[in-house]
Design a protein around this motif. Structure first.
Motif, short mmCIF file in Angstrom:
data_model
loop_
_atom_site.label_atom_id
_atom_site.label_comp_id
_atom_site.label_asym_id
_atom_site.label_seq_id
_atom_site.Cartn_x
_atom_site.Cartn_y
_atom_site.Cartn_z
N ASN A 88 82.26 46.02 37.44
CA ASN A 88 81.51 45.41 38.34
C ASN A 88 80.06 45.66 38.38
OD1 ASN A 88 81.35 43.73 40.85
ND2 ASN A 88 81.67 45.26 42.12
N TYR A 89 79.46 45.53 37.13
CA TYR A 89 78.12 45.53 36.57
C TYR A 89 77.76 44.10 36.75
CZ TYR A 89 77.80 50.38 35.74
OH TYR A 89 77.47 51.85 35.97
N SER A 90 76.44 43.86 37.09
CA SER A 90 75.94 42.42 37.40
C SER A 90 75.89 41.87 35.70
CB SER A 90 74.51 42.51 37.88
OG SER A 90 73.64 42.98 37.23
N LYS A 91 75.29 42.73 34.99
CA LYS A 91 75.39 42.22 33.51
C LYS A 91 75.64 43.21 32.28
CE LYS A 91 70.78 39.67 34.91
NZ LYS A 91 69.82 39.58 34.68
N PRO A 92 75.95 42.70 31.51
CA PRO A 92 76.49 43.87 30.34
C PRO A 92 75.32 44.98 30.17
CG PRO A 92 76.94 41.71 29.63
CD PRO A 92 76.41 41.42 30.64
N ARG A 93 74.20 44.25 30.04
CA ARG A 93 72.91 45.14 29.94
C ARG A 93 72.77 46.14 30.90
NH1 ARG A 93 70.72 47.42 26.22
NH2 ARG A 93 68.63 48.13 26.56
N ALA A 94 73.16 45.74 32.17
CA ALA A 94 73.19 46.94 33.25
C ALA A 94 74.13 48.34 32.82
CB ALA A 94 73.61 46.38 34.57
N PHE A 95 75.26 47.80 32.50
CA PHE A 95 76.28 48.79 31.94
C PHE A 95 75.96 49.65 30.87
CE2 PHE A 95 79.74 49.98 29.07
CZ PHE A 95 80.22 50.92 29.65
N THR A 96 75.28 48.91 29.96
CA THR A 96 74.78 49.64 28.72
C THR A 96 73.69 50.58 29.11
OG1 THR A 96 74.96 47.73 27.11
CG2 THR A 96 73.33 49.23 26.59
N THR A 97 72.68 50.22 29.79
CA THR A 97 71.68 51.19 30.58
C THR A 97 72.27 52.26 31.10
OG1 THR A 97 70.04 49.31 30.53
CG2 THR A 97 69.49 51.30 31.79
N ALA A 98 73.19 52.06 31.93
CA ALA A 98 73.79 53.08 32.73
C ALA A 98 74.44 54.05 31.95
CB ALA A 98 74.64 52.52 33.86
N PHE A 99 75.24 53.54 30.96
CA PHE A 99 76.09 54.50 29.84
C PHE A 99 75.01 55.26 29.07
CE2 PHE A 99 78.44 55.17 26.16
CZ PHE A 99 79.78 55.30 26.52
N LYS A 100 73.92 54.47 28.57
CA LYS A 100 73.10 55.24 27.72
C LYS A 100 72.54 56.61 28.48
CE LYS A 100 68.94 55.26 24.63
NZ LYS A 100 68.07 54.26 23.91
N LYS A 101 71.83 56.04 29.85
CA LYS A 101 71.39 57.19 30.64
C LYS A 101 72.28 58.25 31.03
CE LYS A 101 68.81 57.67 35.02
NZ LYS A 101 68.24 57.00 36.22
N TYR A 102 73.60 58.07 31.09
CA TYR A 102 74.63 59.02 31.43
C TYR A 102 75.06 59.66 30.50
CZ TYR A 102 78.43 61.08 33.90
OH TYR A 102 79.30 61.85 34.64
N PHE A 103 75.43 59.18 29.34
CA PHE A 103 76.02 59.99 27.99
C PHE A 103 74.90 60.16 26.73
CE2 PHE A 103 79.78 58.05 29.42
CZ PHE A 103 80.63 59.09 29.51
N ALA A 104 73.47 59.63 26.96
CA ALA A 104 72.42 59.74 25.91
C ALA A 104 72.94 58.98 24.82
CB ALA A 104 72.07 61.01 25.68
N ILE A 105 73.63 57.82 24.77
CA ILE A 105 74.00 57.07 23.59
C ILE A 105 74.34 55.81 24.18
CG2 ILE A 105 76.38 57.95 23.73
CD1 ILE A 105 76.56 57.71 20.60
N THR A 106 74.06 54.83 23.38
CA THR A 106 74.51 53.51 23.72
C THR A 106 76.10 53.12 23.62
OG1 THR A 106 74.11 52.35 21.74
CG2 THR A 106 72.15 52.27 23.12
N PRO A 107 76.64 52.21 24.20
CA PRO A 107 77.98 52.00 24.00
C PRO A 107 78.23 51.51 22.66
CG PRO A 107 77.29 51.01 25.97
CD PRO A 107 76.15 51.56 25.22
N THR A 108 77.27 50.65 22.22
CA THR A 108 77.62 50.32 20.65
C THR A 108 77.66 51.49 19.59
OG1 THR A 108 76.57 48.08 21.08
CG2 THR A 108 76.78 48.78 18.83
N ASP A 109 76.85 52.39 19.68
CA ASP A 109 76.59 53.63 18.91
C ASP A 109 77.68 54.68 19.33
OD1 ASP A 109 74.16 52.78 17.71
OD2 ASP A 109 72.90 53.99 18.97
#
Length: 120
Positions: A88-109
């Protein structure tokens, strides 16, 4: 003398019900106000009871469950767009940003690291 707040049984039960909802459906929007209204308790009291019972506030717990679910879906091979939609994220970028902030790594990496680990 402790200044610890005591909660009634129905408030503690409501906090448990809300945790179960979050565990089962981590992509829910802000349903704490709706649930507290249905149960006849205030949103703040429900949030306080939740934090006391589980050691995290509702917002932090919800973020944790969404991020853990996102990581699990990445491990299962789902793509970022599908995960963002499922969580339920508005955009994939919003998920990517949250993921990186939480885990200190992008989903792609994260996925790249998984692939490297599988090869070894």
């Amino acid at each position: 003398m402790t200044n610890e707040k005591k909660f009634r049984k129905h408030v503690i039960k409501a906090a448990g019900t809300y945790k179960t909802l979050l565990d089962d459906h981590c992509a829910l929007g802000d349903k704490v106000a709706e649930l507290s209204s249905l149960l006849g308790i205030s949103r703040n009291v429900l949030q306080q009871a939740f934090k006391k019972q589980y050691g995290k506030g509702v917002r932090d717990y919800k973020l944790m469950t969404r991020m853990e679910r996102g990581r699990q879906l990445l491990q299962e091979g789902k793509d970022v767009k599908a995960i963002a939609l499922a969580l339920n994220y508005s955009k994939p970028r919003a998920f990517t940003t949250a993921f990186k902030k939480y885990f200190a790594i992008t989903p792609t990496d994260f996925v790249k690291q998984l692939r490297i680990l599988k090869k070894t």
